[in-house]
Design an enzyme around this catalytic site. Structure first.
Site, mmCIF file in Angstrom:
data_model
loop_
_atom_site.group_PDB
_atom_site.id
_atom_site.type_symbol
_atom_site.label_atom_id
_atom_site.label_comp_id
_atom_site.label_asym_id
_atom_site.label_seq_id
_atom_site.Cartn_x
_atom_site.Cartn_y
_atom_site.Cartn_z
ATOM 1 N N ASP A 100 0.807 -1.214 0.000
ATOM 2 C CA ASP A 100 0.000 0.000 0.000
ATOM 3 C C ASP A 100 0.842 1.266 0.000
ATOM 4 O OD1 ASP A 100 -2.672 -0.146 -0.401
ATOM 5 O OD2 ASP A 100 -3.249 0.469 1.616
ATOM 6 N N ASP B 294 -12.328 -6.433 9.532
ATOM 7 C CA ASP B 294 -12.393 -7.886 9.495
ATOM 8 C C ASP B 294 -13.599 -8.420 10.269
ATOM 9 O OD1 ASP B 294 -11.331 -6.994 11.884
ATOM 10 O OD2 ASP B 294 -9.404 -7.974 11.638
#
Length: 729
Positions: A139, A443
């Protein structure tokens, strides 16, 4: 199926549940008696301590309610056992393809050598290499990380056959060649040393490049490296997709002539004017990019520090998905999040032993465990927003017939178009498809949504642990991590995704309660702070808030307190902790509730009011040498004037003042007999002082860099003295 059906896994109930249920019922009776005592013995109007009494009653109502919520995971836990030997009897051709996602975001906080060791461990699974595709999401879009992966792609040609030839465990070269591992393998010392030298030479080259901050000039013209230009930054760069090893290319083989797994580097496009949605955005970009390149029906995602410690973990997970009778509705298989750098007595309570061995099996009994963001095998369909139906049939051959007509360059270009920063605009990505956005625990909320679509999940904890990562090695890192977790989970509870709202009629009540164990972490801060401060201040003023030890009402207080902590100690010891480790966990329980969870509730409220926005802090995977030594010696690391440390120190000093002042007042006034009605408060205050001993050492005794600075000492002393004086007056 029919008579030829053989289950690939079995499920067994945990033992000793009847005895525990009887104990839990007796605890509930004790809690109800405490509530009844509080409600019937409220001081009258004008009496001292009336409002303190009312506050402590509310705190005890909350503690009792939260204890009831926690029983959901202890009521009827189950354990799963796989039969990989039965899976091995099947033709390897029938096994599904697997995509493995590794995510990194910062080459400084997450050193490239650590990242590529995780990647190499994933490439070396005991699984047909032509069925494996490993994706690294960078990223930061760093050429340093790409260079490291390029180096790893060459080293893999030696490392993978070495691992498979000698059945090496673990298959992370950094872990295998570290002092933590024993080089007693079937290979000769010469071959072992040769492989170690190869690894160290590669690691040294990578470290040198990272230290210089640039790659060797001669590599600039090579395929892949030319993607980088001088104006690129971690927040502003174009999409980059590079297939370093194309598993379809029969010419790309390891040193023994065997096929290699596909290896892909992905850096999604990032621009300052577009929100990138942190890790969830990176995962969704990988889902799309991989669908173009390999499109495997199973996806494993791991954090960049969470290396594979068991080369058979793919096969164990597949035992659930491929079971013809009981595997059709399993959406994901979750392995525990464990760490290799936990100290003997688990200084910061980072081992998660109780959560791993108690909470997850308990959640499993209600039809699903949490998705914890790493070490998880998903069906690709569940991450694509598909709802489960009885007519659903998985296409396990997906990805087997790869796009042989498309060159690697064509696949790269098509994948690039899927990871631009505008691709998701006006789509359901981040909402109904992929990982959920706008939540600090993307998550957990994603796993909840999957379960509410009809899928089940299972938790498996192998004897040889599947994954091992790096735990925080300083107090600040640990507290910040729990702040993010508590904030995200509380955010879920206050949203339309609250398990009791979203899950109604979709998941079982026990699972709804299980999610709220973590969802209500943040609110726990307020009653805990009250209990740590008000009884101590009342002790200083001689106001009793608890029954005398000669009163019959003392019994339920004693039974509930002793019962809870004795059971907690036994549970902790059974999970592998030491006695000192249990005591450390009690300390961290207080630290987290008074800082991490308090900040979590404040941040959540500010976000709901629109005053602040969600952020994401990467937990550093490295620390300086002195701090590491103190961690290994189990010496608490403070070392800064963090506001969290000010709160911890202030509570420690306040309780010390109240304990000394309260006892002194009783002795000086000749009221030794007055100890009886204040006994519980003296004991409570004394325990708080005892549990804060490392704080007093950091304030007044230690002189190293990990001690508390003078600013924290003065602030905590000032607060404690002011609160004490106001109470006395």
């Amino acid at each position: 199926m029919g008579e030829s059906y053989e289950p690939l896994f079995e499920t067994k109930q945990a033992k000793g549940r009847l005895a525990y249920k009887l104990f839990a019922c007796s605890m509930l009776v004790g809690i109800c008696l405490i509530w009844f005592y509080r409600a019937t013995h409220v001081p009258g109007w004008g009496e001292q301590g009336r409002w303190a009494w009312m506050g402590i009653f509310i705190a005890e109502l909350w503690f009792g309610f939260y204890w009831i919520i926690t029983q959901s995971v202890r009521w009827s836990p189950i354990h799963h056992y796989t039969h990989t030997e039965k899976l091995s009897q099947r033709d390897e051709i029938e096994l599904p393809n697997v995509d493995i996602f590794v995510c990194t975001a910062d080459p400084i906080a997450e050193p490239p050598t650590l990242v590529i060791s995780t990647v190499l461990s994933a490439m070396a699974y005991n699984y047909p290499p032509e069925k494996l595709s490993v994706y690294l999401s960078d990223d930061a879009g760093s050429v340093l990380t790409f260079y490291s992966l390029w180096e790893a792609s060459h080293f893999a040609k030696h490392w993978i056959p070495f691992c498979k030839k000698y059945n090496v465990e673990p298959r992370s070269p950094a872990a295998y060649f570290s002092k933590l591992c024993d080089p007693h393998d079937a290979c000769s010392p010469t071959e072992w040393s040769s492989m170690k030298n190869l690894y160290e030479e590669m690691a040294n080259r990578i470290d040198s490049v990272v230290m210089l901050g640039k790659i060797p000039e001669e590599l600039g013209a090579n395929k892949g490296f030319s993607e980088w230009s001088s104006g690129m930054t971690s927040r502003n760069h174009p999409p980059i997709v590079q297939i370093l090893i194309d598993g379809r290319d029969q010419g790309l083989i390891d040193r023994d002539g065997n096929a290699l797994p596909t290896l892909v580097y992905v850096a999604r496009e990032k621009r300052p004017q577009h929100h990138h949605n942190f890790k969830a955005g990176a995962m969704n970009a990988l889902i799309r990019a991989s669908s173009e390149i390999s499109n495997s029906p199973i996806i494993l995602n791991v954090d960049c520090d969470m290396y594979s410690n068991n080369s058979e973990s793919i096969r164990h997970a597949l035992c659930f998905f491929l079971d013809e009778e009981n595997g059709h509705d399993i959406g994901f298989v979750q392995y525990p999040q464990l760490f290799h750098n936990i100290t003997k007595n688990d200084l910061y309570d980072n081992s998660l032993n109780v959560i791993t061995q108690v909470d997850h099996p308990g959640l499993d009994s209600w039809g699903g465990t949490l998705y914890i963001g790493t070490g998880c095998f998903h069906r690709r369909e569940t991450l694509s927003g598909r709802k489960y139906g009885k007519d659903y049939k998985e296409d396990w051959k997906r990805g087997v017939e790869r796009k042989t007509t498309s060159s690697a360059c064509m696949l790269e270009e098509r994948a690039k178009s899927l990871v631009t920063c505008t691709y998701e605009h006006n789509t359901q990505w981040g909402q109904e498809i992929g990982l959920k956005y706008d939540c600090a625990v993307e998550d957990v909320i994603t796993g909840l949504l999957i379960q509410c679509r009809g899928w089940k999940s299972v938790f498996i904890n192998l004897q040889r642990k599947a994954f091992l990562g790096v735990a925080p090695t300083t107090l600040a890192e640990s507290l910040v991590q729990y702040k993010r977790w508590s904030e995200g989970n509380f955010q879920i509870v206050l949203s339309k995704y609250c398990p009791f709202i979203l899950g109604r009629g979709k998941i079982k009540l026990g699972l709804q309660m299980g999610y709220c164990i973590y969802g209500l972490w943040a609110p726990n801060s307020l009653p805990t702070l009250y209990y740590l401060v008000i009884p101590s201040l009342c002790l200083l003023k001689g106001i009793s808030l608890f029954p005398k030890i000669t009163s019959p009402w003392f019994v339920p207080f004693a039974y509930v307190t002793i019962g809870k902590h004795v059971y907690g100690l036994v549970e902790s010891l059974q999970c592998g902790n030491t006695l000192a480790g249990w005591w450390n966990s009690q300390r961290m329980w207080i630290f987290r509730r008074t800082t991490s969870f308090l900040y979590g509730i404040i941040a959540t409220i500010l976000k709901l009011l629109g005053i602040s926005k969600m952020g994401f802090i990467i937990t550093a995977k490295v620390s300086d040498g002195d701090a590491s030594k103190r961690y290994e010696q189990e010496v608490m690391e403070f070392g800064s004037s963090s506001s969290m440390f000010v709160i911890i120190a202030a509570i420690a000093m306040l309780n010390l003042f109240c304990l000394v002042g309260g006892l002194r007042k009783l002795v000086v006034d000749g009221r030794i007999m007055g100890l009886e009605p204040l006994f519980i408060q003296i004991l409570l205050c004394g325990l708080v002082v005892a549990i804060h001993l490392p704080v007093y050492e950091a304030l007044f005794i230690r002189k190293d860099k990990g001690s508390l600075p003078l600013s924290v000492t003065f602030l905590s002393l000032g607060f404690a003295m002011l609160a004490s004086l106001l109470t006395i007056v």
